[in-house]
Design an enzyme around this catalytic site. Structure first.
Site, short mmCIF file in Angstrom:
data_model
loop_
_atom_site.label_atom_id
_atom_site.label_comp_id
_atom_site.label_asym_id
_atom_site.label_seq_id
_atom_site.Cartn_x
_atom_site.Cartn_y
_atom_site.Cartn_z
N LYS A 1 -27.64 5.39 14.73
CA LYS A 1 -27.10 7.79 14.50
C LYS A 1 -26.00 7.59 14.26
O LYS A 1 -25.67 6.24 15.22
CB LYS A 1 -27.24 7.99 15.78
CG LYS A 1 -27.70 9.10 16.13
CD LYS A 1 -28.35 9.91 15.29
CE LYS A 1 -29.61 10.74 16.04
NZ LYS A 1 -31.09 11.79 15.26
N THR B 1 -33.78 6.66 16.77
CA THR B 1 -32.31 7.10 16.72
C THR B 1 -31.79 7.90 18.05
O THR B 1 -30.99 7.75 18.21
CB THR B 1 -31.98 7.33 14.86
OG1 THR B 1 -32.70 8.91 15.46
CG2 THR B 1 -32.59 6.89 14.29
N ASP B 2 -32.68 8.73 17.84
CA ASP B 2 -32.59 9.73 19.13
C ASP B 2 -32.25 9.15 20.17
O ASP B 2 -31.49 9.05 21.32
CB ASP B 2 -33.35 10.69 19.21
CG ASP B 2 -33.30 11.67 20.17
OD1 ASP B 2 -31.77 12.58 20.01
OD2 ASP B 2 -33.86 11.92 21.11
N PHE C 1 12.22 -0.64 -6.71
CA PHE C 1 11.42 -0.94 -7.76
C PHE C 1 11.78 -1.42 -9.46
O PHE C 1 11.93 0.11 -10.08
CB PHE C 1 10.24 0.62 -8.00
CG PHE C 1 9.24 -0.70 -8.60
CD1 PHE C 1 8.15 -1.18 -8.42
CD2 PHE C 1 8.71 -0.45 -9.72
CE1 PHE C 1 6.94 -2.18 -8.69
CE2 PHE C 1 7.40 -0.41 -10.57
CZ PHE C 1 6.26 -1.81 -10.25
N ARG D 1 14.51 3.59 -3.31
CA ARG D 1 13.67 4.69 -4.10
C ARG D 1 12.74 5.61 -2.45
O ARG D 1 12.96 4.84 -1.80
CB ARG D 1 12.87 4.64 -5.20
CG ARG D 1 11.90 4.58 -4.17
CD ARG D 1 10.69 3.31 -5.34
NE ARG D 1 10.21 2.39 -4.57
CZ ARG D 1 8.87 1.67 -4.86
NH1 ARG D 1 8.53 2.25 -6.34
NH2 ARG D 1 8.88 0.77 -4.29
N GLN E 1 4.00 -3.98 -2.53
CA GLN E 1 2.95 -5.24 -2.09
C GLN E 1 4.08 -6.20 -1.51
O GLN E 1 2.89 -7.49 -0.38
CB GLN E 1 3.06 -5.65 -3.51
CG GLN E 1 1.87 -5.40 -4.71
CD GLN E 1 2.11 -4.09 -5.80
OE1 GLN E 1 3.47 -3.31 -5.49
NE2 GLN E 1 0.88 -3.85 -6.81
N ASN F 1 0.35 3.89 -2.41
CA ASN F 1 2.08 4.37 -2.88
C ASN F 1 1.92 6.06 -2.85
O ASN F 1 1.35 6.78 -3.48
CB ASN F 1 2.30 3.80 -4.24
CG ASN F 1 3.78 3.94 -3.93
OD1 ASN F 1 4.11 5.05 -3.46
ND2 ASN F 1 4.38 3.48 -5.36
N HIS G 1 3.70 8.72 -3.84
CA HIS G 1 4.64 8.66 -4.98
C HIS G 1 6.21 10.09 -4.52
O HIS G 1 5.16 11.06 -4.79
CB HIS G 1 4.38 8.71 -6.25
CG HIS G 1 3.80 8.07 -6.40
ND1 HIS G 1 4.13 6.43 -6.14
CD2 HIS G 1 1.98 7.62 -7.46
CE1 HIS G 1 3.07 5.69 -7.13
NE2 HIS G 1 2.17 6.52 -7.67
O1 URC Z 1 5.62 -0.90 -4.84
C1 URC Z 1 5.25 -0.70 -6.11
N1 URC Z 1 4.38 -1.11 -6.81
C2 URC Z 1 3.58 -1.61 -7.99
O2 URC Z 1 2.98 -1.62 -8.56
C3 URC Z 1 4.18 0.12 -8.69
N2 URC Z 1 3.50 0.39 -10.13
C4 URC Z 1 4.32 1.88 -9.99
O3 URC Z 1 3.88 2.47 -11.19
N3 URC Z 1 4.76 2.05 -8.80
C5 URC Z 1 5.36 1.04 -8.18
N4 URC Z 1 4.87 0.80 -6.70
#
Ligand code: URC
Length: 296
Positions: free
Chosen positions: A12, A57-58, A157, A174, A217, A243, A245
């Protein structure tokens, strides 16, 4: 050629359940969704429709609600209880998978401590676990999802390769925002899972804050590394982090500058950063991750 039955499980899904602990006037709430799935000698039902081995399952759903009468506790312990019950009471059930997602409530504010019996949904953040039993092998993969965090600076970045399709401008300041989904594998079944969860969550947040990030990363890896350094009872941790943005709005057409103050938040597409952070001497994960979707 013969056609045979392959891997199978059944149960379930998403038994939604709220339990109120009310031994004292200061109530506690536990809000979960429990999925119970059994594995074992289930050939006959698939091949002949013979239900002799089919714990309905009940029945599985009713067991979940009945077990909650004795308390839920840490979701890992509740899942382990269910696993032990089904594998212990039905000879042909040799394993299964118990997945629990937990929703967070906090007390409605009232001075320092909050009201005794009034709650507000805290956020979209969820705690989860998947307990898998296969004979004597038990694996526990627990995690968190929808933990949304943002650093309004201390993120850069730059230094990435440029080709004819590259339009992204390098930046040394950023916004870094993400919604963390993480799952980690416990190497033991004997643990204070509530305390460990709270600590892992807080280490991940601290690492996100304290890493001056050159890439999402790098933040991800730091979060995983610091969790593993503090918790030898965790073998590896996997992350899936979009991410989110935040693009600077061009205010020049209005005769205004924009020194990192006004952003629009892009919905999609989004960067998606995923990785496993592991200790090189962790015991083999076996099939622990087989039914954990959405991670690499
Ligand atoms: O932290 C980031 N990793 C990426 O791999 C990546 N690629 C991207 O366009 N911006 C970012 N920013």
């Amino acid at each position: 050629m013969t056609i045979v039955l392959g891997a199978n499980q059944y149960g379930k899904a998403e038994c939604r359940l709220v339990r109120i602990d009310r031994e004292t006037p200061r109530h506690r709430i536990t809000d979960v969704s429990v999925t119970s799935q059994l594995r074992g000698d289930l050939d006959a039902v698939h091949i002949e429709g013979d239900n002799a081995h089919v714990v309905a399952t009940d029945t599985q759903k009713n067991t979940v609600y009945a077990f909650a009468r004795d308390g839920i506790g840490a979701i890992e312990n509740f899942a382990l209880r269910l696993g032990a019950h089904f594998t212990g009471n039905f000879d042909w059930i040799t394993g299964g998978r118990w997945e629990i997602e937990q929703y967070q409530w906090s007390r409605i504010a009232n001075g320092e401590d909050g009201y005794d019996h009034s709650f507000v949904k805290a956020s979209d953040e969820k705690r989860n676990t998947i307990v898998t039993v296969d004979g004597d092998d038990i694996s526990i993969v627990s995690g968190i999802s929808d933990l949304v965090v943002l650093n309004s600076t201390a993120s850069e970045f730059w230094g990435y390769p440029k080709d004819r399709y590259t339009t992204l401008k390098e930046t040394t300041d950023r916004i870094l925002a993400t919604s963390v989904s993480a799952r980690w594998r416990y190497l033991t079944t004997e643990l204070d899972f509530d305390k460990t969860f709270d600590d892992v969550r807080s280490i991940m947040l601290d690492a996100f804050v304290s890493t001056h990030s050159l890439a999402l990363q790098q933040s991800l890896f730091q979060m995983g590394k610091q969790v593993l350094e503090a918790h030898p009872e965790i073998g590896e941790i996997k992350f899936s982090m979009p991410n989110i943005h935040h693009f600077l709005v061009d205010l020049e057409p209005f005769g205004l500058d924009n020194p990192g103050e006004v952003f629009y938040v892009a919905d999609r597409p989004y960067g998606l950063i995923e990785a496993t952070v592991e200790r090189d001497d962790a015991p083999d994960a076996g099939r622990a991750w087989d039914t954990v979707p959405g991670f690499c």
